[in-house]
Design a protein around this motif. Structure first.
Motif, PDB file in Angstrom:
ATOM      1  N   MET A 177       0.819  -1.209   0.000  1.00  9.06           N
ATOM      2  CA  MET A 177       0.000   0.000   0.000  1.00  9.06           C
ATOM      3  C   MET A 177       0.854   1.261   0.000  1.00  9.06           C
ATOM      4  O   MET A 177       0.488   2.275  -0.611  1.00  9.06           O
ATOM      5  CB  MET A 177      -0.931   0.005   1.217  1.00  9.06           C
ATOM      6  N   GLY A 178       2.009   1.212   0.663  1.00  8.75           N
ATOM      7  CA  GLY A 178       2.861   2.394   0.721  1.00  8.75           C
ATOM      8  C   GLY A 178       3.273   2.895  -0.640  1.00  8.75           C
ATOM      9  O   GLY A 178       3.338   4.122  -0.874  1.00  8.75           O
ATOM     10  N   SER A 179       3.529   1.992  -1.574  1.00 10.20           N
ATOM     11  CA  SER A 179       3.912   2.397  -2.925  1.00 10.20           C
ATOM     12  C   SER A 179       2.708   2.631  -3.827  1.00 10.20           C
ATOM     13  O   SER A 179       2.841   3.222  -4.901  1.00 10.20           O
ATOM     14  CB  SER A 179       4.828   1.339  -3.551  1.00 10.20           C
ATOM     15  N   THR A 180       1.542   2.181  -3.385  1.00  6.81           N
ATOM     16  CA  THR A 180       0.329   2.324  -4.195  1.00  6.81           C
ATOM     17  C   THR A 180      -0.302   3.703  -4.040  1.00  6.81           C
ATOM     18  O   THR A 180      -0.795   4.285  -5.004  1.00  6.81           O
ATOM     19  CB  THR A 180      -0.695   1.240  -3.805  1.00  6.81           C
ATOM     20  N   ILE A 181      -0.277   4.237  -2.833  1.00  3.52           N
ATOM     21  CA  ILE A 181      -0.941   5.515  -2.556  1.00  3.52           C
ATOM     22  C   ILE A 181      -0.439   6.647  -3.450  1.00  3.52           C
ATOM     23  O   ILE A 181      -1.248   7.394  -4.027  1.00  3.52           O
ATOM     24  CB  ILE A 181      -0.797   5.882  -1.064  1.00  3.52           C
ATOM     25  N   PRO A 182       0.882   6.838  -3.629  1.00  9.04           N
ATOM     26  CA  PRO A 182       1.336   7.921  -4.516  1.00  9.04           C
ATOM     27  C   PRO A 182       0.827   7.769  -5.953  1.00  9.04           C
ATOM     28  O   PRO A 182       0.580   8.770  -6.631  1.00  9.04           O
ATOM     29  CB  PRO A 182       2.868   7.809  -4.456  1.00  9.04           C
ATOM     30  N   LEU A 183       0.668   6.535  -6.408  1.00  7.28           N
ATOM     31  CA  LEU A 183       0.154   6.314  -7.764  1.00  7.28           C
ATOM     32  C   LEU A 183      -1.335   6.622  -7.837  1.00  7.28           C
ATOM     33  O   LEU A 183      -1.804   7.194  -8.826  1.00  7.28           O
ATOM     34  CB  LEU A 183       0.428   4.873  -8.190  1.00  7.28           C
ATOM     35  N   LEU A 184      -2.082   6.264  -6.793  1.00  6.13           N
ATOM     36  CA  LEU A 184      -3.504   6.610  -6.758  1.00  6.13           C
ATOM     37  C   LEU A 184      -3.686   8.129  -6.806  1.00  6.13           C
ATOM     38  O   LEU A 184      -4.610   8.632  -7.452  1.00  6.13           O
ATOM     39  CB  LEU A 184      -4.149   6.048  -5.492  1.00  6.13           C
TER      40      LEU A 184
END
Length: 283
Positions: A100-107
């Motif tokens: 999730m940590g790397s997913t949030i910036p992409l979202l």
């Protein structure tokens, strides 16, 4: 005879190897941009040609990485949608929470002037909905759980309703639709597409769903060889029920096995049309 048998076995093994390479390495990341125009009853005139990008079933962490999702985000932003809808299953399981940590910036990079809206899927419950809801909200999404929101354009409105997951959550249509006029233009987000058998009796015009993955593995002229609960009747694409319509996305990621065959992952661009009886696909 032994030579022929050996050739047969070699041929079968070669086919299995080719299938494994193609379905797990090639088709699984061969995203298809599916364009569809859908006529909507009661659609206010300002929303004619309104463009919704629908994505679903990312299953981040299950053989699907930040690198893979970055390419999805880039493709979506090239489409310049008016609104983005996510139909559930951001994570695959609790073992994927670390992604999730790397997913949030992409979202956060996903852009749509009329908003980004999301619902929960059954795998989000496996991962822990507190992690999923927090991640989606930090990524700029409004998470709709048995509630609705209003989209306004040129003094006209359209309602977006989101239900909790049918399998793992506590869906409450009465709560979600409370306060929406019966003659309003209303779109429903619900993870499981087979809920359409209930939705078609509700005052809505369009349901957007995912969950089925289109079956992931499809046999030409036959269809999916495996389907999932509440994703068996309406597996993929567009379905008509008089004035009510359902669109089921094949999704982005995979679960169970990291393979796709004759069932490419999908980014859907839905263009709403006013008072038209013709539905067209743009290949």
């Amino acid at each position: 005879m032994d030579t022929m048998f050996g050739l047969l076995i070699s041929g079968i093994l070669a086919c299995v190897v080719c299938f494994g390479i193609y379905s797990s390495i090639i088709e699984r990341f061969w995203f298809r941009i599916q364009h569809v125009r859908i006529p909507i009853v009661r659609l206010p005139k300002p929303f004619s040609q309104f463009r919704i990008v629908l994505i679903s079933d990312i299953h981040m962490g299950f053989f699907f990485s930040q690198k893979h999702f970055r390419s999805v985000v880039e493709e979506i932003n090239k489409l310049h949608p008016d609104m983005i809808c996510f139909a559930g299953d951001l994570l695959d399981s609790d073992s994927c929470v670390a992604s999730m940590g790397s997913t949030i910036p992409l979202l956060r990079k996903l852009a749509a002037p009329y908003g980004k809206f999301a619902i929960l899927g059954n795998h989000d419950y496996r991962a822990g909905i507190q992690h999923v809801v927090s991640g989606l909200e930090k990524g700029g999404f409004r998470v709709l759980i048995n509630e609705h929101t209003v989209i306004q354009k040129d003094a006209e409105v359209m309602f977006i309703v989101g239900l909790d997951d049918i399998l793992k959550g506590k869906p409450n249509p009465e709560q979600a639709f409370e306060g929406i006029p019966e003659d309003a233009c209303t779109l429903l987000l619900v993870h499981e597409p087979d809920f359409a058998d209930v939705s078609k009796k509700l005052p809505i015009q369009l349901q957007l769903s995912g969950h089925s993955h289109g079956g992931q593995v499809r046999i030409p002229f036959i269809g999916p060889i495996v389907t999932t609960k509440f994703g068996r009747k309406y597996v993929s694409n567009l379905y008509h029920f008089d004035s009510f319509k359902l669109y089921t996305s094949r999704g982005i990621g995979t679960t169970g096995l990291p393979v796709r065959f004759c069932c490419r992952p999908e980014i859907t661009v839905i263009t709403l049309e006013q008072n038209s009886e013709i539905v067209t696909y743009i290949k």
